[in-house]
Design an enzyme around this catalytic site. Structure first.
Site, PDB file in Angstrom:
ATOM      1  N   LYS A  41      89.003   2.931  61.063  1.00  0.00           N
ATOM      2  CA  LYS A  41      88.719   3.819  62.207  1.00  0.00           C
ATOM      3  C   LYS A  41      89.447   3.357  63.471  1.00  0.00           C
ATOM      4  O   LYS A  41      89.984   4.172  64.201  1.00  0.00           O
ATOM      5  CB  LYS A  41      87.215   3.871  62.507  1.00  0.00           C
ATOM      6  CG  LYS A  41      86.372   4.511  61.431  1.00  0.00           C
ATOM      7  CD  LYS A  41      84.940   4.741  61.908  1.00  0.00           C
ATOM      8  CE  LYS A  41      84.208   3.470  62.252  1.00  0.00           C
ATOM      9  NZ  LYS A  41      83.971   2.562  61.138  1.00  0.00           N
ATOM     10  N   ARG A 120      75.879   5.570  65.872  1.00  0.00           N
ATOM     11  CA  ARG A 120      75.722   4.838  64.606  1.00  0.00           C
ATOM     12  C   ARG A 120      74.331   5.004  64.026  1.00  0.00           C
ATOM     13  O   ARG A 120      74.077   4.523  62.932  1.00  0.00           O
ATOM     14  CB  ARG A 120      75.966   3.358  64.868  1.00  0.00           C
ATOM     15  CG  ARG A 120      77.260   2.827  64.289  1.00  0.00           C
ATOM     16  CD  ARG A 120      77.331   1.383  64.671  1.00  0.00           C
ATOM     17  NE  ARG A 120      78.210   0.572  63.943  1.00  0.00           N
ATOM     18  CZ  ARG A 120      79.399   0.183  64.388  1.00  0.00           C
ATOM     19  NH1 ARG A 120      79.885   0.646  65.498  1.00  0.00           N
ATOM     20  NH2 ARG A 120      80.102  -0.683  63.689  1.00  0.00           N
ATOM     21  N   ARG A 159      92.167  -8.161  57.995  1.00  0.00           N
ATOM     22  CA  ARG A 159      92.292  -7.747  59.404  1.00  0.00           C
ATOM     23  C   ARG A 159      92.330  -8.959  60.337  1.00  0.00           C
ATOM     24  O   ARG A 159      91.590  -9.917  60.179  1.00  0.00           O
ATOM     25  CB  ARG A 159      91.090  -6.862  59.767  1.00  0.00           C
ATOM     26  CG  ARG A 159      91.077  -6.447  61.222  1.00  0.00           C
ATOM     27  CD  ARG A 159      90.302  -5.215  61.434  1.00  0.00           C
ATOM     28  NE  ARG A 159      88.867  -5.399  61.260  1.00  0.00           N
ATOM     29  CZ  ARG A 159      87.989  -4.412  61.423  1.00  0.00           C
ATOM     30  NH1 ARG A 159      88.419  -3.202  61.739  1.00  0.00           N
ATOM     31  NH2 ARG A 159      86.707  -4.634  61.253  1.00  0.00           N
ATOM     32  N   ARG A 192      87.853 -11.605  63.095  1.00  0.00           N
ATOM     33  CA  ARG A 192      86.567 -11.329  63.730  1.00  0.00           C
ATOM     34  C   ARG A 192      85.462 -12.027  62.948  1.00  0.00           C
ATOM     35  O   ARG A 192      85.466 -12.012  61.726  1.00  0.00           O
ATOM     36  CB  ARG A 192      86.297  -9.815  63.722  1.00  0.00           C
ATOM     37  CG  ARG A 192      86.975  -9.076  64.839  1.00  0.00           C
ATOM     38  CD  ARG A 192      86.934  -7.586  64.650  1.00  0.00           C
ATOM     39  NE  ARG A 192      85.645  -7.033  64.250  1.00  0.00           N
ATOM     40  CZ  ARG A 192      85.369  -5.726  64.241  1.00  0.00           C
ATOM     41  NH1 ARG A 192      86.280  -4.867  64.625  1.00  0.00           N
ATOM     42  NH2 ARG A 192      84.201  -5.282  63.859  1.00  0.00           N
ATOM     43  N   ARG A 203      76.929  -5.558  57.420  1.00  0.00           N
ATOM     44  CA  ARG A 203      77.442  -4.354  58.097  1.00  0.00           C
ATOM     45  C   ARG A 203      77.458  -3.153  57.151  1.00  0.00           C
ATOM     46  O   ARG A 203      77.157  -2.032  57.563  1.00  0.00           O
ATOM     47  CB  ARG A 203      78.865  -4.614  58.623  1.00  0.00           C
ATOM     48  CG  ARG A 203      78.856  -5.530  59.839  1.00  0.00           C
ATOM     49  CD  ARG A 203      80.239  -6.057  60.127  1.00  0.00           C
ATOM     50  NE  ARG A 203      81.173  -5.022  60.520  1.00  0.00           N
ATOM     51  CZ  ARG A 203      82.489  -5.142  60.448  1.00  0.00           C
ATOM     52  NH1 ARG A 203      83.035  -6.237  59.979  1.00  0.00           N
ATOM     53  NH2 ARG A 203      83.254  -4.172  60.843  1.00  0.00           N
TER      54      ARG A 203
HETATM   55  P1  AMP Z   1      82.752  -2.016  65.513  1.00  0.00           P
HETATM   56  O1  AMP Z   1      83.916  -2.600  66.203  1.00  0.00           O
HETATM   57  O2  AMP Z   1      82.534  -0.573  65.820  1.00  0.00           O
HETATM   58  O3  AMP Z   1      82.740  -2.315  64.031  1.00  0.00           O
HETATM   59  O4  AMP Z   1      81.456  -2.756  66.122  1.00  0.00           O
HETATM   60  C1  AMP Z   1      81.278  -4.152  65.997  1.00  0.00           C
HETATM   61  C2  AMP Z   1      79.800  -4.511  66.135  1.00  0.00           C
HETATM   62  O5  AMP Z   1      79.328  -4.103  67.444  1.00  0.00           O
HETATM   63  C3  AMP Z   1      78.865  -3.803  65.166  1.00  0.00           C
HETATM   64  O6  AMP Z   1      78.811  -4.469  63.905  1.00  0.00           O
HETATM   65  C4  AMP Z   1      77.550  -3.881  65.917  1.00  0.00           C
HETATM   66  O7  AMP Z   1      77.007  -5.190  65.883  1.00  0.00           O
HETATM   67  C5  AMP Z   1      77.997  -3.625  67.358  1.00  0.00           C
HETATM   68  N1  AMP Z   1      78.022  -2.183  67.676  1.00  0.00           N
HETATM   69  C6  AMP Z   1      79.110  -1.454  68.054  1.00  0.00           C
HETATM   70  N2  AMP Z   1      78.779  -0.177  68.295  1.00  0.00           N
HETATM   71  C7  AMP Z   1      77.450  -0.075  68.033  1.00  0.00           C
HETATM   72  C8  AMP Z   1      76.527   1.004  68.061  1.00  0.00           C
HETATM   73  N3  AMP Z   1      76.909   2.242  68.407  1.00  0.00           N
HETATM   74  N4  AMP Z   1      75.227   0.740  67.722  1.00  0.00           N
HETATM   75  C9  AMP Z   1      74.832  -0.489  67.375  1.00  0.00           C
HETATM   76  N5  AMP Z   1      75.651  -1.550  67.308  1.00  0.00           N
HETATM   77  C10 AMP Z   1      76.957  -1.353  67.633  1.00  0.00           C
END
Ligand code: AMP
Length: 247
Positions: A41, A120, A159, A192, A203
Site C-alpha cells: 500500500k 483500520r 522491506r 521496521r 499485524r
Molecule cells: P502502517 O504503516 O500503516 O502499517 O502502520 C504501522 C503501525 O502504526 C500499525 O501496525 C499500528 O500499530 C499503527 N497504526 C497506523 N495506523 C493506524 C490506525 N489507523 N489504527 C490503529 N493503529 C494504527
C-alpha cells in the site's frame, strides 16, 4: 510525474503548515487504500500520489515521525501508541481519531488525498464517514489490494525503510542504489521493528479481525474497487489508474 507533495501539516498536525500547496488537479481524488500489511500500500500510495497529485496521508507515517521526536515532546497517549506499534498491535481508536481531528485541514486540501492505513477498524470507518460528511466531502473510491500470504511475507521481510525521510525500499523489487543507504537523503536504511516475524504475525491477526470487515462496509456503500497486488509496483499502479479512469 507530479512532484511529491510536502506533508508537514499531516506529519506534525496542530498549527504546522505545508511549505507548498499542491497545484489544483483536473479532478480532485479522495481515496482510501485497504489491504493486508505487506500488499504494498505504501509504495502504491507514493506512485499514485505522484500521478494524481493527491497527498499521501498515512497514519503509520505520523507515528514513525513521532518516534524520532524527543521523548519529552511525546504525550502519554502517543508514547503508548508507539509501544503498540512496536509490538504490531493497533493503536487505540481514540488516539488515532484525535490525531485525525487535529489534521482536518489535510482532508480539505484541494489537491485531494489518499488515506493509507486509516481507517483500520469499524469505529474509525464510521468516524471518517461522519467527519467527511461534516466537512462536505465524499470519498471517490476505496482501493482494496489483494495478494496471497506467501507473497505478503516475502514483501514484508525484504522491506527496508529510511528512518529519516520514510522512503521505502525492497531488497529485491526496489533496491537502493547504494546498499543499505537511502537514495533520497543518504541515511542508513533499517528494517521496521514491526516487519520482524513476531510482529508480522500480530499485524496479520489485527488486520483479519479489525480491518478486513471494512471491505464489506465500503462494498455496501458502492465505493469498493478490488485490485490484484501481483506484479511490479508500476504494473499495479497502472492497473489502479485504469480502474480509477473508469469511475
Ligand atoms: P502502517 O504503516 O500503516 O502499517 O502502520 C504501522 C503501525 O502504526 C500499525 O501496525 C499500528 O500499530 C499503527 N497504526 C497506523 N495506523 C493506524 C490506525 N489507523 N489504527 C490503529 N493503529 C494504527
Amino acid at each position: 510525474m507530479k512532484p511529491i507533495a510536502d506533508r508537514t501539516a499531516w506529519l506534525k498536525g496542530g498549527d504546522a503548515r505545508c511549505a507548498t500547496t499542491p497545484p489544483r488537479p483536473t479532478r480532485t481524488m479522495r481515496l482510501v487504500l485497504l489491504g493486508a500489511p505487506g500488499v504494498g500500500k505504501g509504495t502504491q500510495a507514493e506512485l499514485l500520489c505522484a500521478r494524481l497529485g493527491t497527498c499521501h496521508l498515512s497514519t503509520g507515517d505520523i507515528f514513525r515521525a513521532a518516534k524520532t521526536s524527543a521523548r519529552t515532546e511525546q504525550t502519554p497517549a502517543l508514547a503508548q501508541a508507539l509501544e503498540c506499534m512496536r509490538r504490531g498491535e493497533l493503536v487505540a481508536d481514540a488516539t488515532v481519531l484525535g490525531i485525525l481531528r487535529e489534521r482536518l485541514r489535510c482532508l480539505q486540501c484541494h489537491g485531494g488525498f489518499l488515506l493509507d492505513g486509516f481507517p483500520r477498524t469499524a469505529a474509525q470507518a464510521n468516524a471518517l464517514e461522519t467527519v467527511l460528511k461534516a466537512e462536505g466531502l465524499a470519498l471517490d473510491c476505496v482501493l482494496d489490494y489483494e495478494l496471497n500470504l506467501e507473497h505478503i511475507v516475502a514483501r514484508l521481510s525484504g522491506r527496508r525503510t529510511c528512518p529519516r525521510c520514510n522512503a521505502v525500499f525492497h531488497l529485491t523489487t526496489k533496491p537502493p542504489r547504494v546498499e543499505d543507504t537511502c537514495d533520497l537523503c543518504n541515511a542508513t536504511l533499517h528494517q521496521r521493528e514491526d516487519d520482524r516475524p513476531e510482529s508480522i504475525r500480530v499485524r496479520m491477526q489485527a488486520y483479519r479481525q479489525s480491518t478486513e470487515p471494512l471491505v464489506e462496509f465500503y462494498r455496501e456503500r458502492g465505493l469498493l474497487m478490488l485490485i490484484s497486488a501481483e506484479g511490479s509496483p508500476e504494473e499495479i499502479c497502472e492497473r489502479t489508474l485504469a480502474g480509477l479512469g473508469g469511475l
